[in-house]
Design a protein around this motif. Structure first.
Motif, PDB file in Angstrom:
ATOM      1  N   GLY A   1      33.109 -53.300  18.806  1.00  0.00           N
ATOM      2  CA  GLY A   1      32.020 -53.866  17.723  1.00  0.00           C
ATOM      3  C   GLY A   1      31.661 -55.328  17.724  1.00  0.00           C
ATOM      4  O   GLY A   1      30.553 -55.663  17.539  1.00  0.00           O
ATOM      5  N   ALA A   2      32.704 -56.193  18.002  1.00  0.00           N
ATOM      6  CA  ALA A   2      32.285 -57.559  18.279  1.00  0.00           C
ATOM      7  C   ALA A   2      31.397 -57.640  19.281  1.00  0.00           C
ATOM      8  O   ALA A   2      30.387 -58.429  19.181  1.00  0.00           O
ATOM      9  CB  ALA A   2      33.743 -58.180  18.634  1.00  0.00           C
TER      10      ALA A   2
ATOM     11  N   VAL B   1      25.552 -48.022  20.273  1.00  0.00           N
ATOM     12  CA  VAL B   1      26.829 -47.406  20.801  1.00  0.00           C
ATOM     13  C   VAL B   1      27.939 -48.191  20.553  1.00  0.00           C
ATOM     14  O   VAL B   1      28.891 -47.675  20.008  1.00  0.00           O
ATOM     15  CB  VAL B   1      26.476 -47.155  22.325  1.00  0.00           C
ATOM     16  N   LEU B   2      27.624 -49.682  20.955  1.00  0.00           N
ATOM     17  CA  LEU B   2      28.592 -50.582  20.703  1.00  0.00           C
ATOM     18  C   LEU B   2      29.045 -50.793  18.987  1.00  0.00           C
ATOM     19  O   LEU B   2      30.174 -50.819  18.672  1.00  0.00           O
ATOM     20  CB  LEU B   2      28.345 -51.897  21.152  1.00  0.00           C
ATOM     21  N   SER B   3      28.163 -50.790  18.179  1.00  0.00           N
ATOM     22  CA  SER B   3      28.186 -50.730  16.932  1.00  0.00           C
ATOM     23  C   SER B   3      28.788 -49.737  16.295  1.00  0.00           C
ATOM     24  O   SER B   3      29.567 -49.718  15.261  1.00  0.00           O
ATOM     25  CB  SER B   3      26.795 -51.094  16.073  1.00  0.00           C
ATOM     26  N   THR B   4      28.651 -48.535  16.916  1.00  0.00           N
ATOM     27  CA  THR B   4      29.325 -47.001  16.551  1.00  0.00           C
ATOM     28  C   THR B   4      30.764 -47.212  16.629  1.00  0.00           C
ATOM     29  O   THR B   4      31.740 -47.039  15.566  1.00  0.00           O
ATOM     30  CB  THR B   4      28.730 -46.103  17.233  1.00  0.00           C
ATOM     31  N   PHE B   5      31.209 -47.830  17.618  1.00  0.00           N
ATOM     32  CA  PHE B   5      32.744 -47.973  17.776  1.00  0.00           C
ATOM     33  C   PHE B   5      33.339 -49.026  16.936  1.00  0.00           C
ATOM     34  O   PHE B   5      34.470 -48.773  16.247  1.00  0.00           O
ATOM     35  CB  PHE B   5      32.991 -48.594  19.248  1.00  0.00           C
ATOM     36  N   GLY B   6      32.486 -49.841  16.562  1.00  0.00           N
ATOM     37  CA  GLY B   6      33.209 -50.805  15.378  1.00  0.00           C
ATOM     38  C   GLY B   6      33.272 -49.962  13.913  1.00  0.00           C
ATOM     39  O   GLY B   6      34.248 -50.276  13.483  1.00  0.00           O
ATOM     40  N   SER B   7      32.079 -49.561  13.783  1.00  0.00           N
ATOM     41  CA  SER B   7      31.994 -48.796  12.340  1.00  0.00           C
ATOM     42  C   SER B   7      33.211 -47.613  12.415  1.00  0.00           C
ATOM     43  O   SER B   7      33.563 -47.294  11.579  1.00  0.00           O
ATOM     44  CB  SER B   7      30.989 -48.089  12.120  1.00  0.00           C
TER      45      SER B   7
END
Length: 392
Positions: A91-92, A113-119
């Protein structure tokens, strides 16, 4: 002889505080990004309202796929602690991409995709907290409600801070701040949260929800999805509605979101306290009715003080949904804490899929405030779904 129990109790208290801190940090990371996203896409990436809505829809679709895969893995053999750390770090990386990139399609693919892992770190945190509460004998409803209040507390601080950073120092600074928050969160998880050992399940059927609960789970999924759709349309269009249609201050958006989040905290605690006495179904019905009155109020009132006063109804709507709704899924899906929590989280993503598409299309064809009429109708349908669920 009395020192061992005392030390164990102290360790449990430290772990509980760590859960609260991690929930707060993940909430801050989210609250720095979500409230300003529609404004970011409109002003920085320079997209039309329809493309803004499609961005939210695409984000939600990708989020459902990724989060369900992670949930399935974590319920069977994964270590939730490790997953939370990995999700925070990914997410970072997503926040860094948003800070320096302004290409719509790169943000919609790699960035989402990256932001989804963060959420996804948040539902895994709540699943780990439920397992920890069950193992240590804590009262799960109140522990989860208190944990959820940390998300609301973060949203008291996050939206005003997000708009202050974005408008005062630029979106790059705001996203870098979110990335740093994710990294700190990963460090706290690594040092303070427990690793829960998984028990091997030999039969696939034993990890499924009971057959008699499937219809109730479906109805609850529909009701929660509609409620989150209403909230999603509100979050997407409300900043642009206040700024472009009503010509109000940009900072008012953050103040309104922060006020609602602050009021959610006592709502969640009260709901958690009375959940056993009144039941989850009546509380959820109360939340939907509050949402209905809230969206009707948005159609009628344009004065600043009335818009702020309406946030009490918004707080009841979201506060009960966010805390009791999650527990309702967990009750209907025993022995599947990760899947149940993620299923609830995916009602949020389904809400963004529908809400993103409708908010963008409605704003493109009519005006930003037109979505409030649709939200009121959705609340009526959600009430009907909730009343059809068999009382526990």
């Amino acid at each position: 002889m009395h020192m061992i129990p005392a030390s164990l109790k102290k360790m449990a208290d430290v772990t509980a505080l760590a859960f609260l801190l991690v929930a707060f940090l993940t909430g801050i990371a989210s609250a720095l990004q979500t409230p300003t996203l529609s404004l970011f896409l409109t002003t920085e990436v320079q997209t039309r309202p329809l493309m803004v809505g499609l961005f939210y829809t695409g984000s939600a679709v990708i989020g459902i796929v990724i989060s369900q895969l992670i949930a399935s893995y974590s319920d069977r053999s994964g270590d939730r602690k490790t997953l939370i750390i990995q999700c925070c770090l990914i997410g970072a990386a997503g926040c860094v991409l948003y800070a320096f990139n302004r290409n719509y399609f790169i943000l919609l693919t790699i960035g989402v995709v990256l932001s989804t892992f963060g959420s996804t770190a948040t539902p895994q945190l709540f699943a780990l907290a439920r397992e920890h509460a069950d193992k240590t004998g804590r009262e799960a409803v109140m522990f989860t409600s208190v944990l959820r209040t940390q998300i609301s507390l973060a949203w008291v601080i996050g939206p005003p801070l997000a708009f202050a950073l974005a408008l005062g120092y630029g979106f790059k600074t705001m996203y870098i701040a979110a990335a740093i928050t994710f990294v700190i969160c990963a460090a706290v998880v690594w040092y303070a949260l427990p690793s829960m050992q998984k028990t091997t399940v030999s039969e696939a059927a034993s990890v499924e929800a009971p057959r008699q609960n499937r219809l109730d789970t479906l109805l609850l999924f529909i009701a929660c999805s509609l409620m989150w759709t209403c909230n999603g349309m509100y979050i997407i269009n409300m900043p642009l509605y206040l700024i472009q249609e009503l010509q109000l201050s940009k900072n008012l958006v953050g103040i309104m979101m922060g006020a609602a989040a602050g009021l959610e905290i006592p709502v969640m605690l009260i709901a958690g306290y009375y959940a056993k006495r009144f039941g989850k179904q009546p509380l959820m019905a109360l939340a939907i009715i509050s949402g209905l009155v809230f969206y009707i109020g948005l159609m009628v009132f344009t004065q600043v003080w009335l818009l702020l006063a309406l946030q009490l109804l918004n707080a009841i709507f979201i506060g009960i949904l966010a805390s009791i709704g999650m527990l309702y899924f967990q009750d209907l899906m025993p022995r599947q804490a990760g899947s149940a929590t993620t299923l609830f989280t995916n009602t949020i993503r389904v809400g963004w899929i529908i809400g993103g598409s409708m908010a963008g299309a409605v704003a493109e064809i009519w005006q930003y405030h037109a979505v409030f009429y649709i939200a009121a109708l959705m609340c009526l349908v959600a009430v009907l779904c909730m009343l059809k669920i068999k009382p526990a």
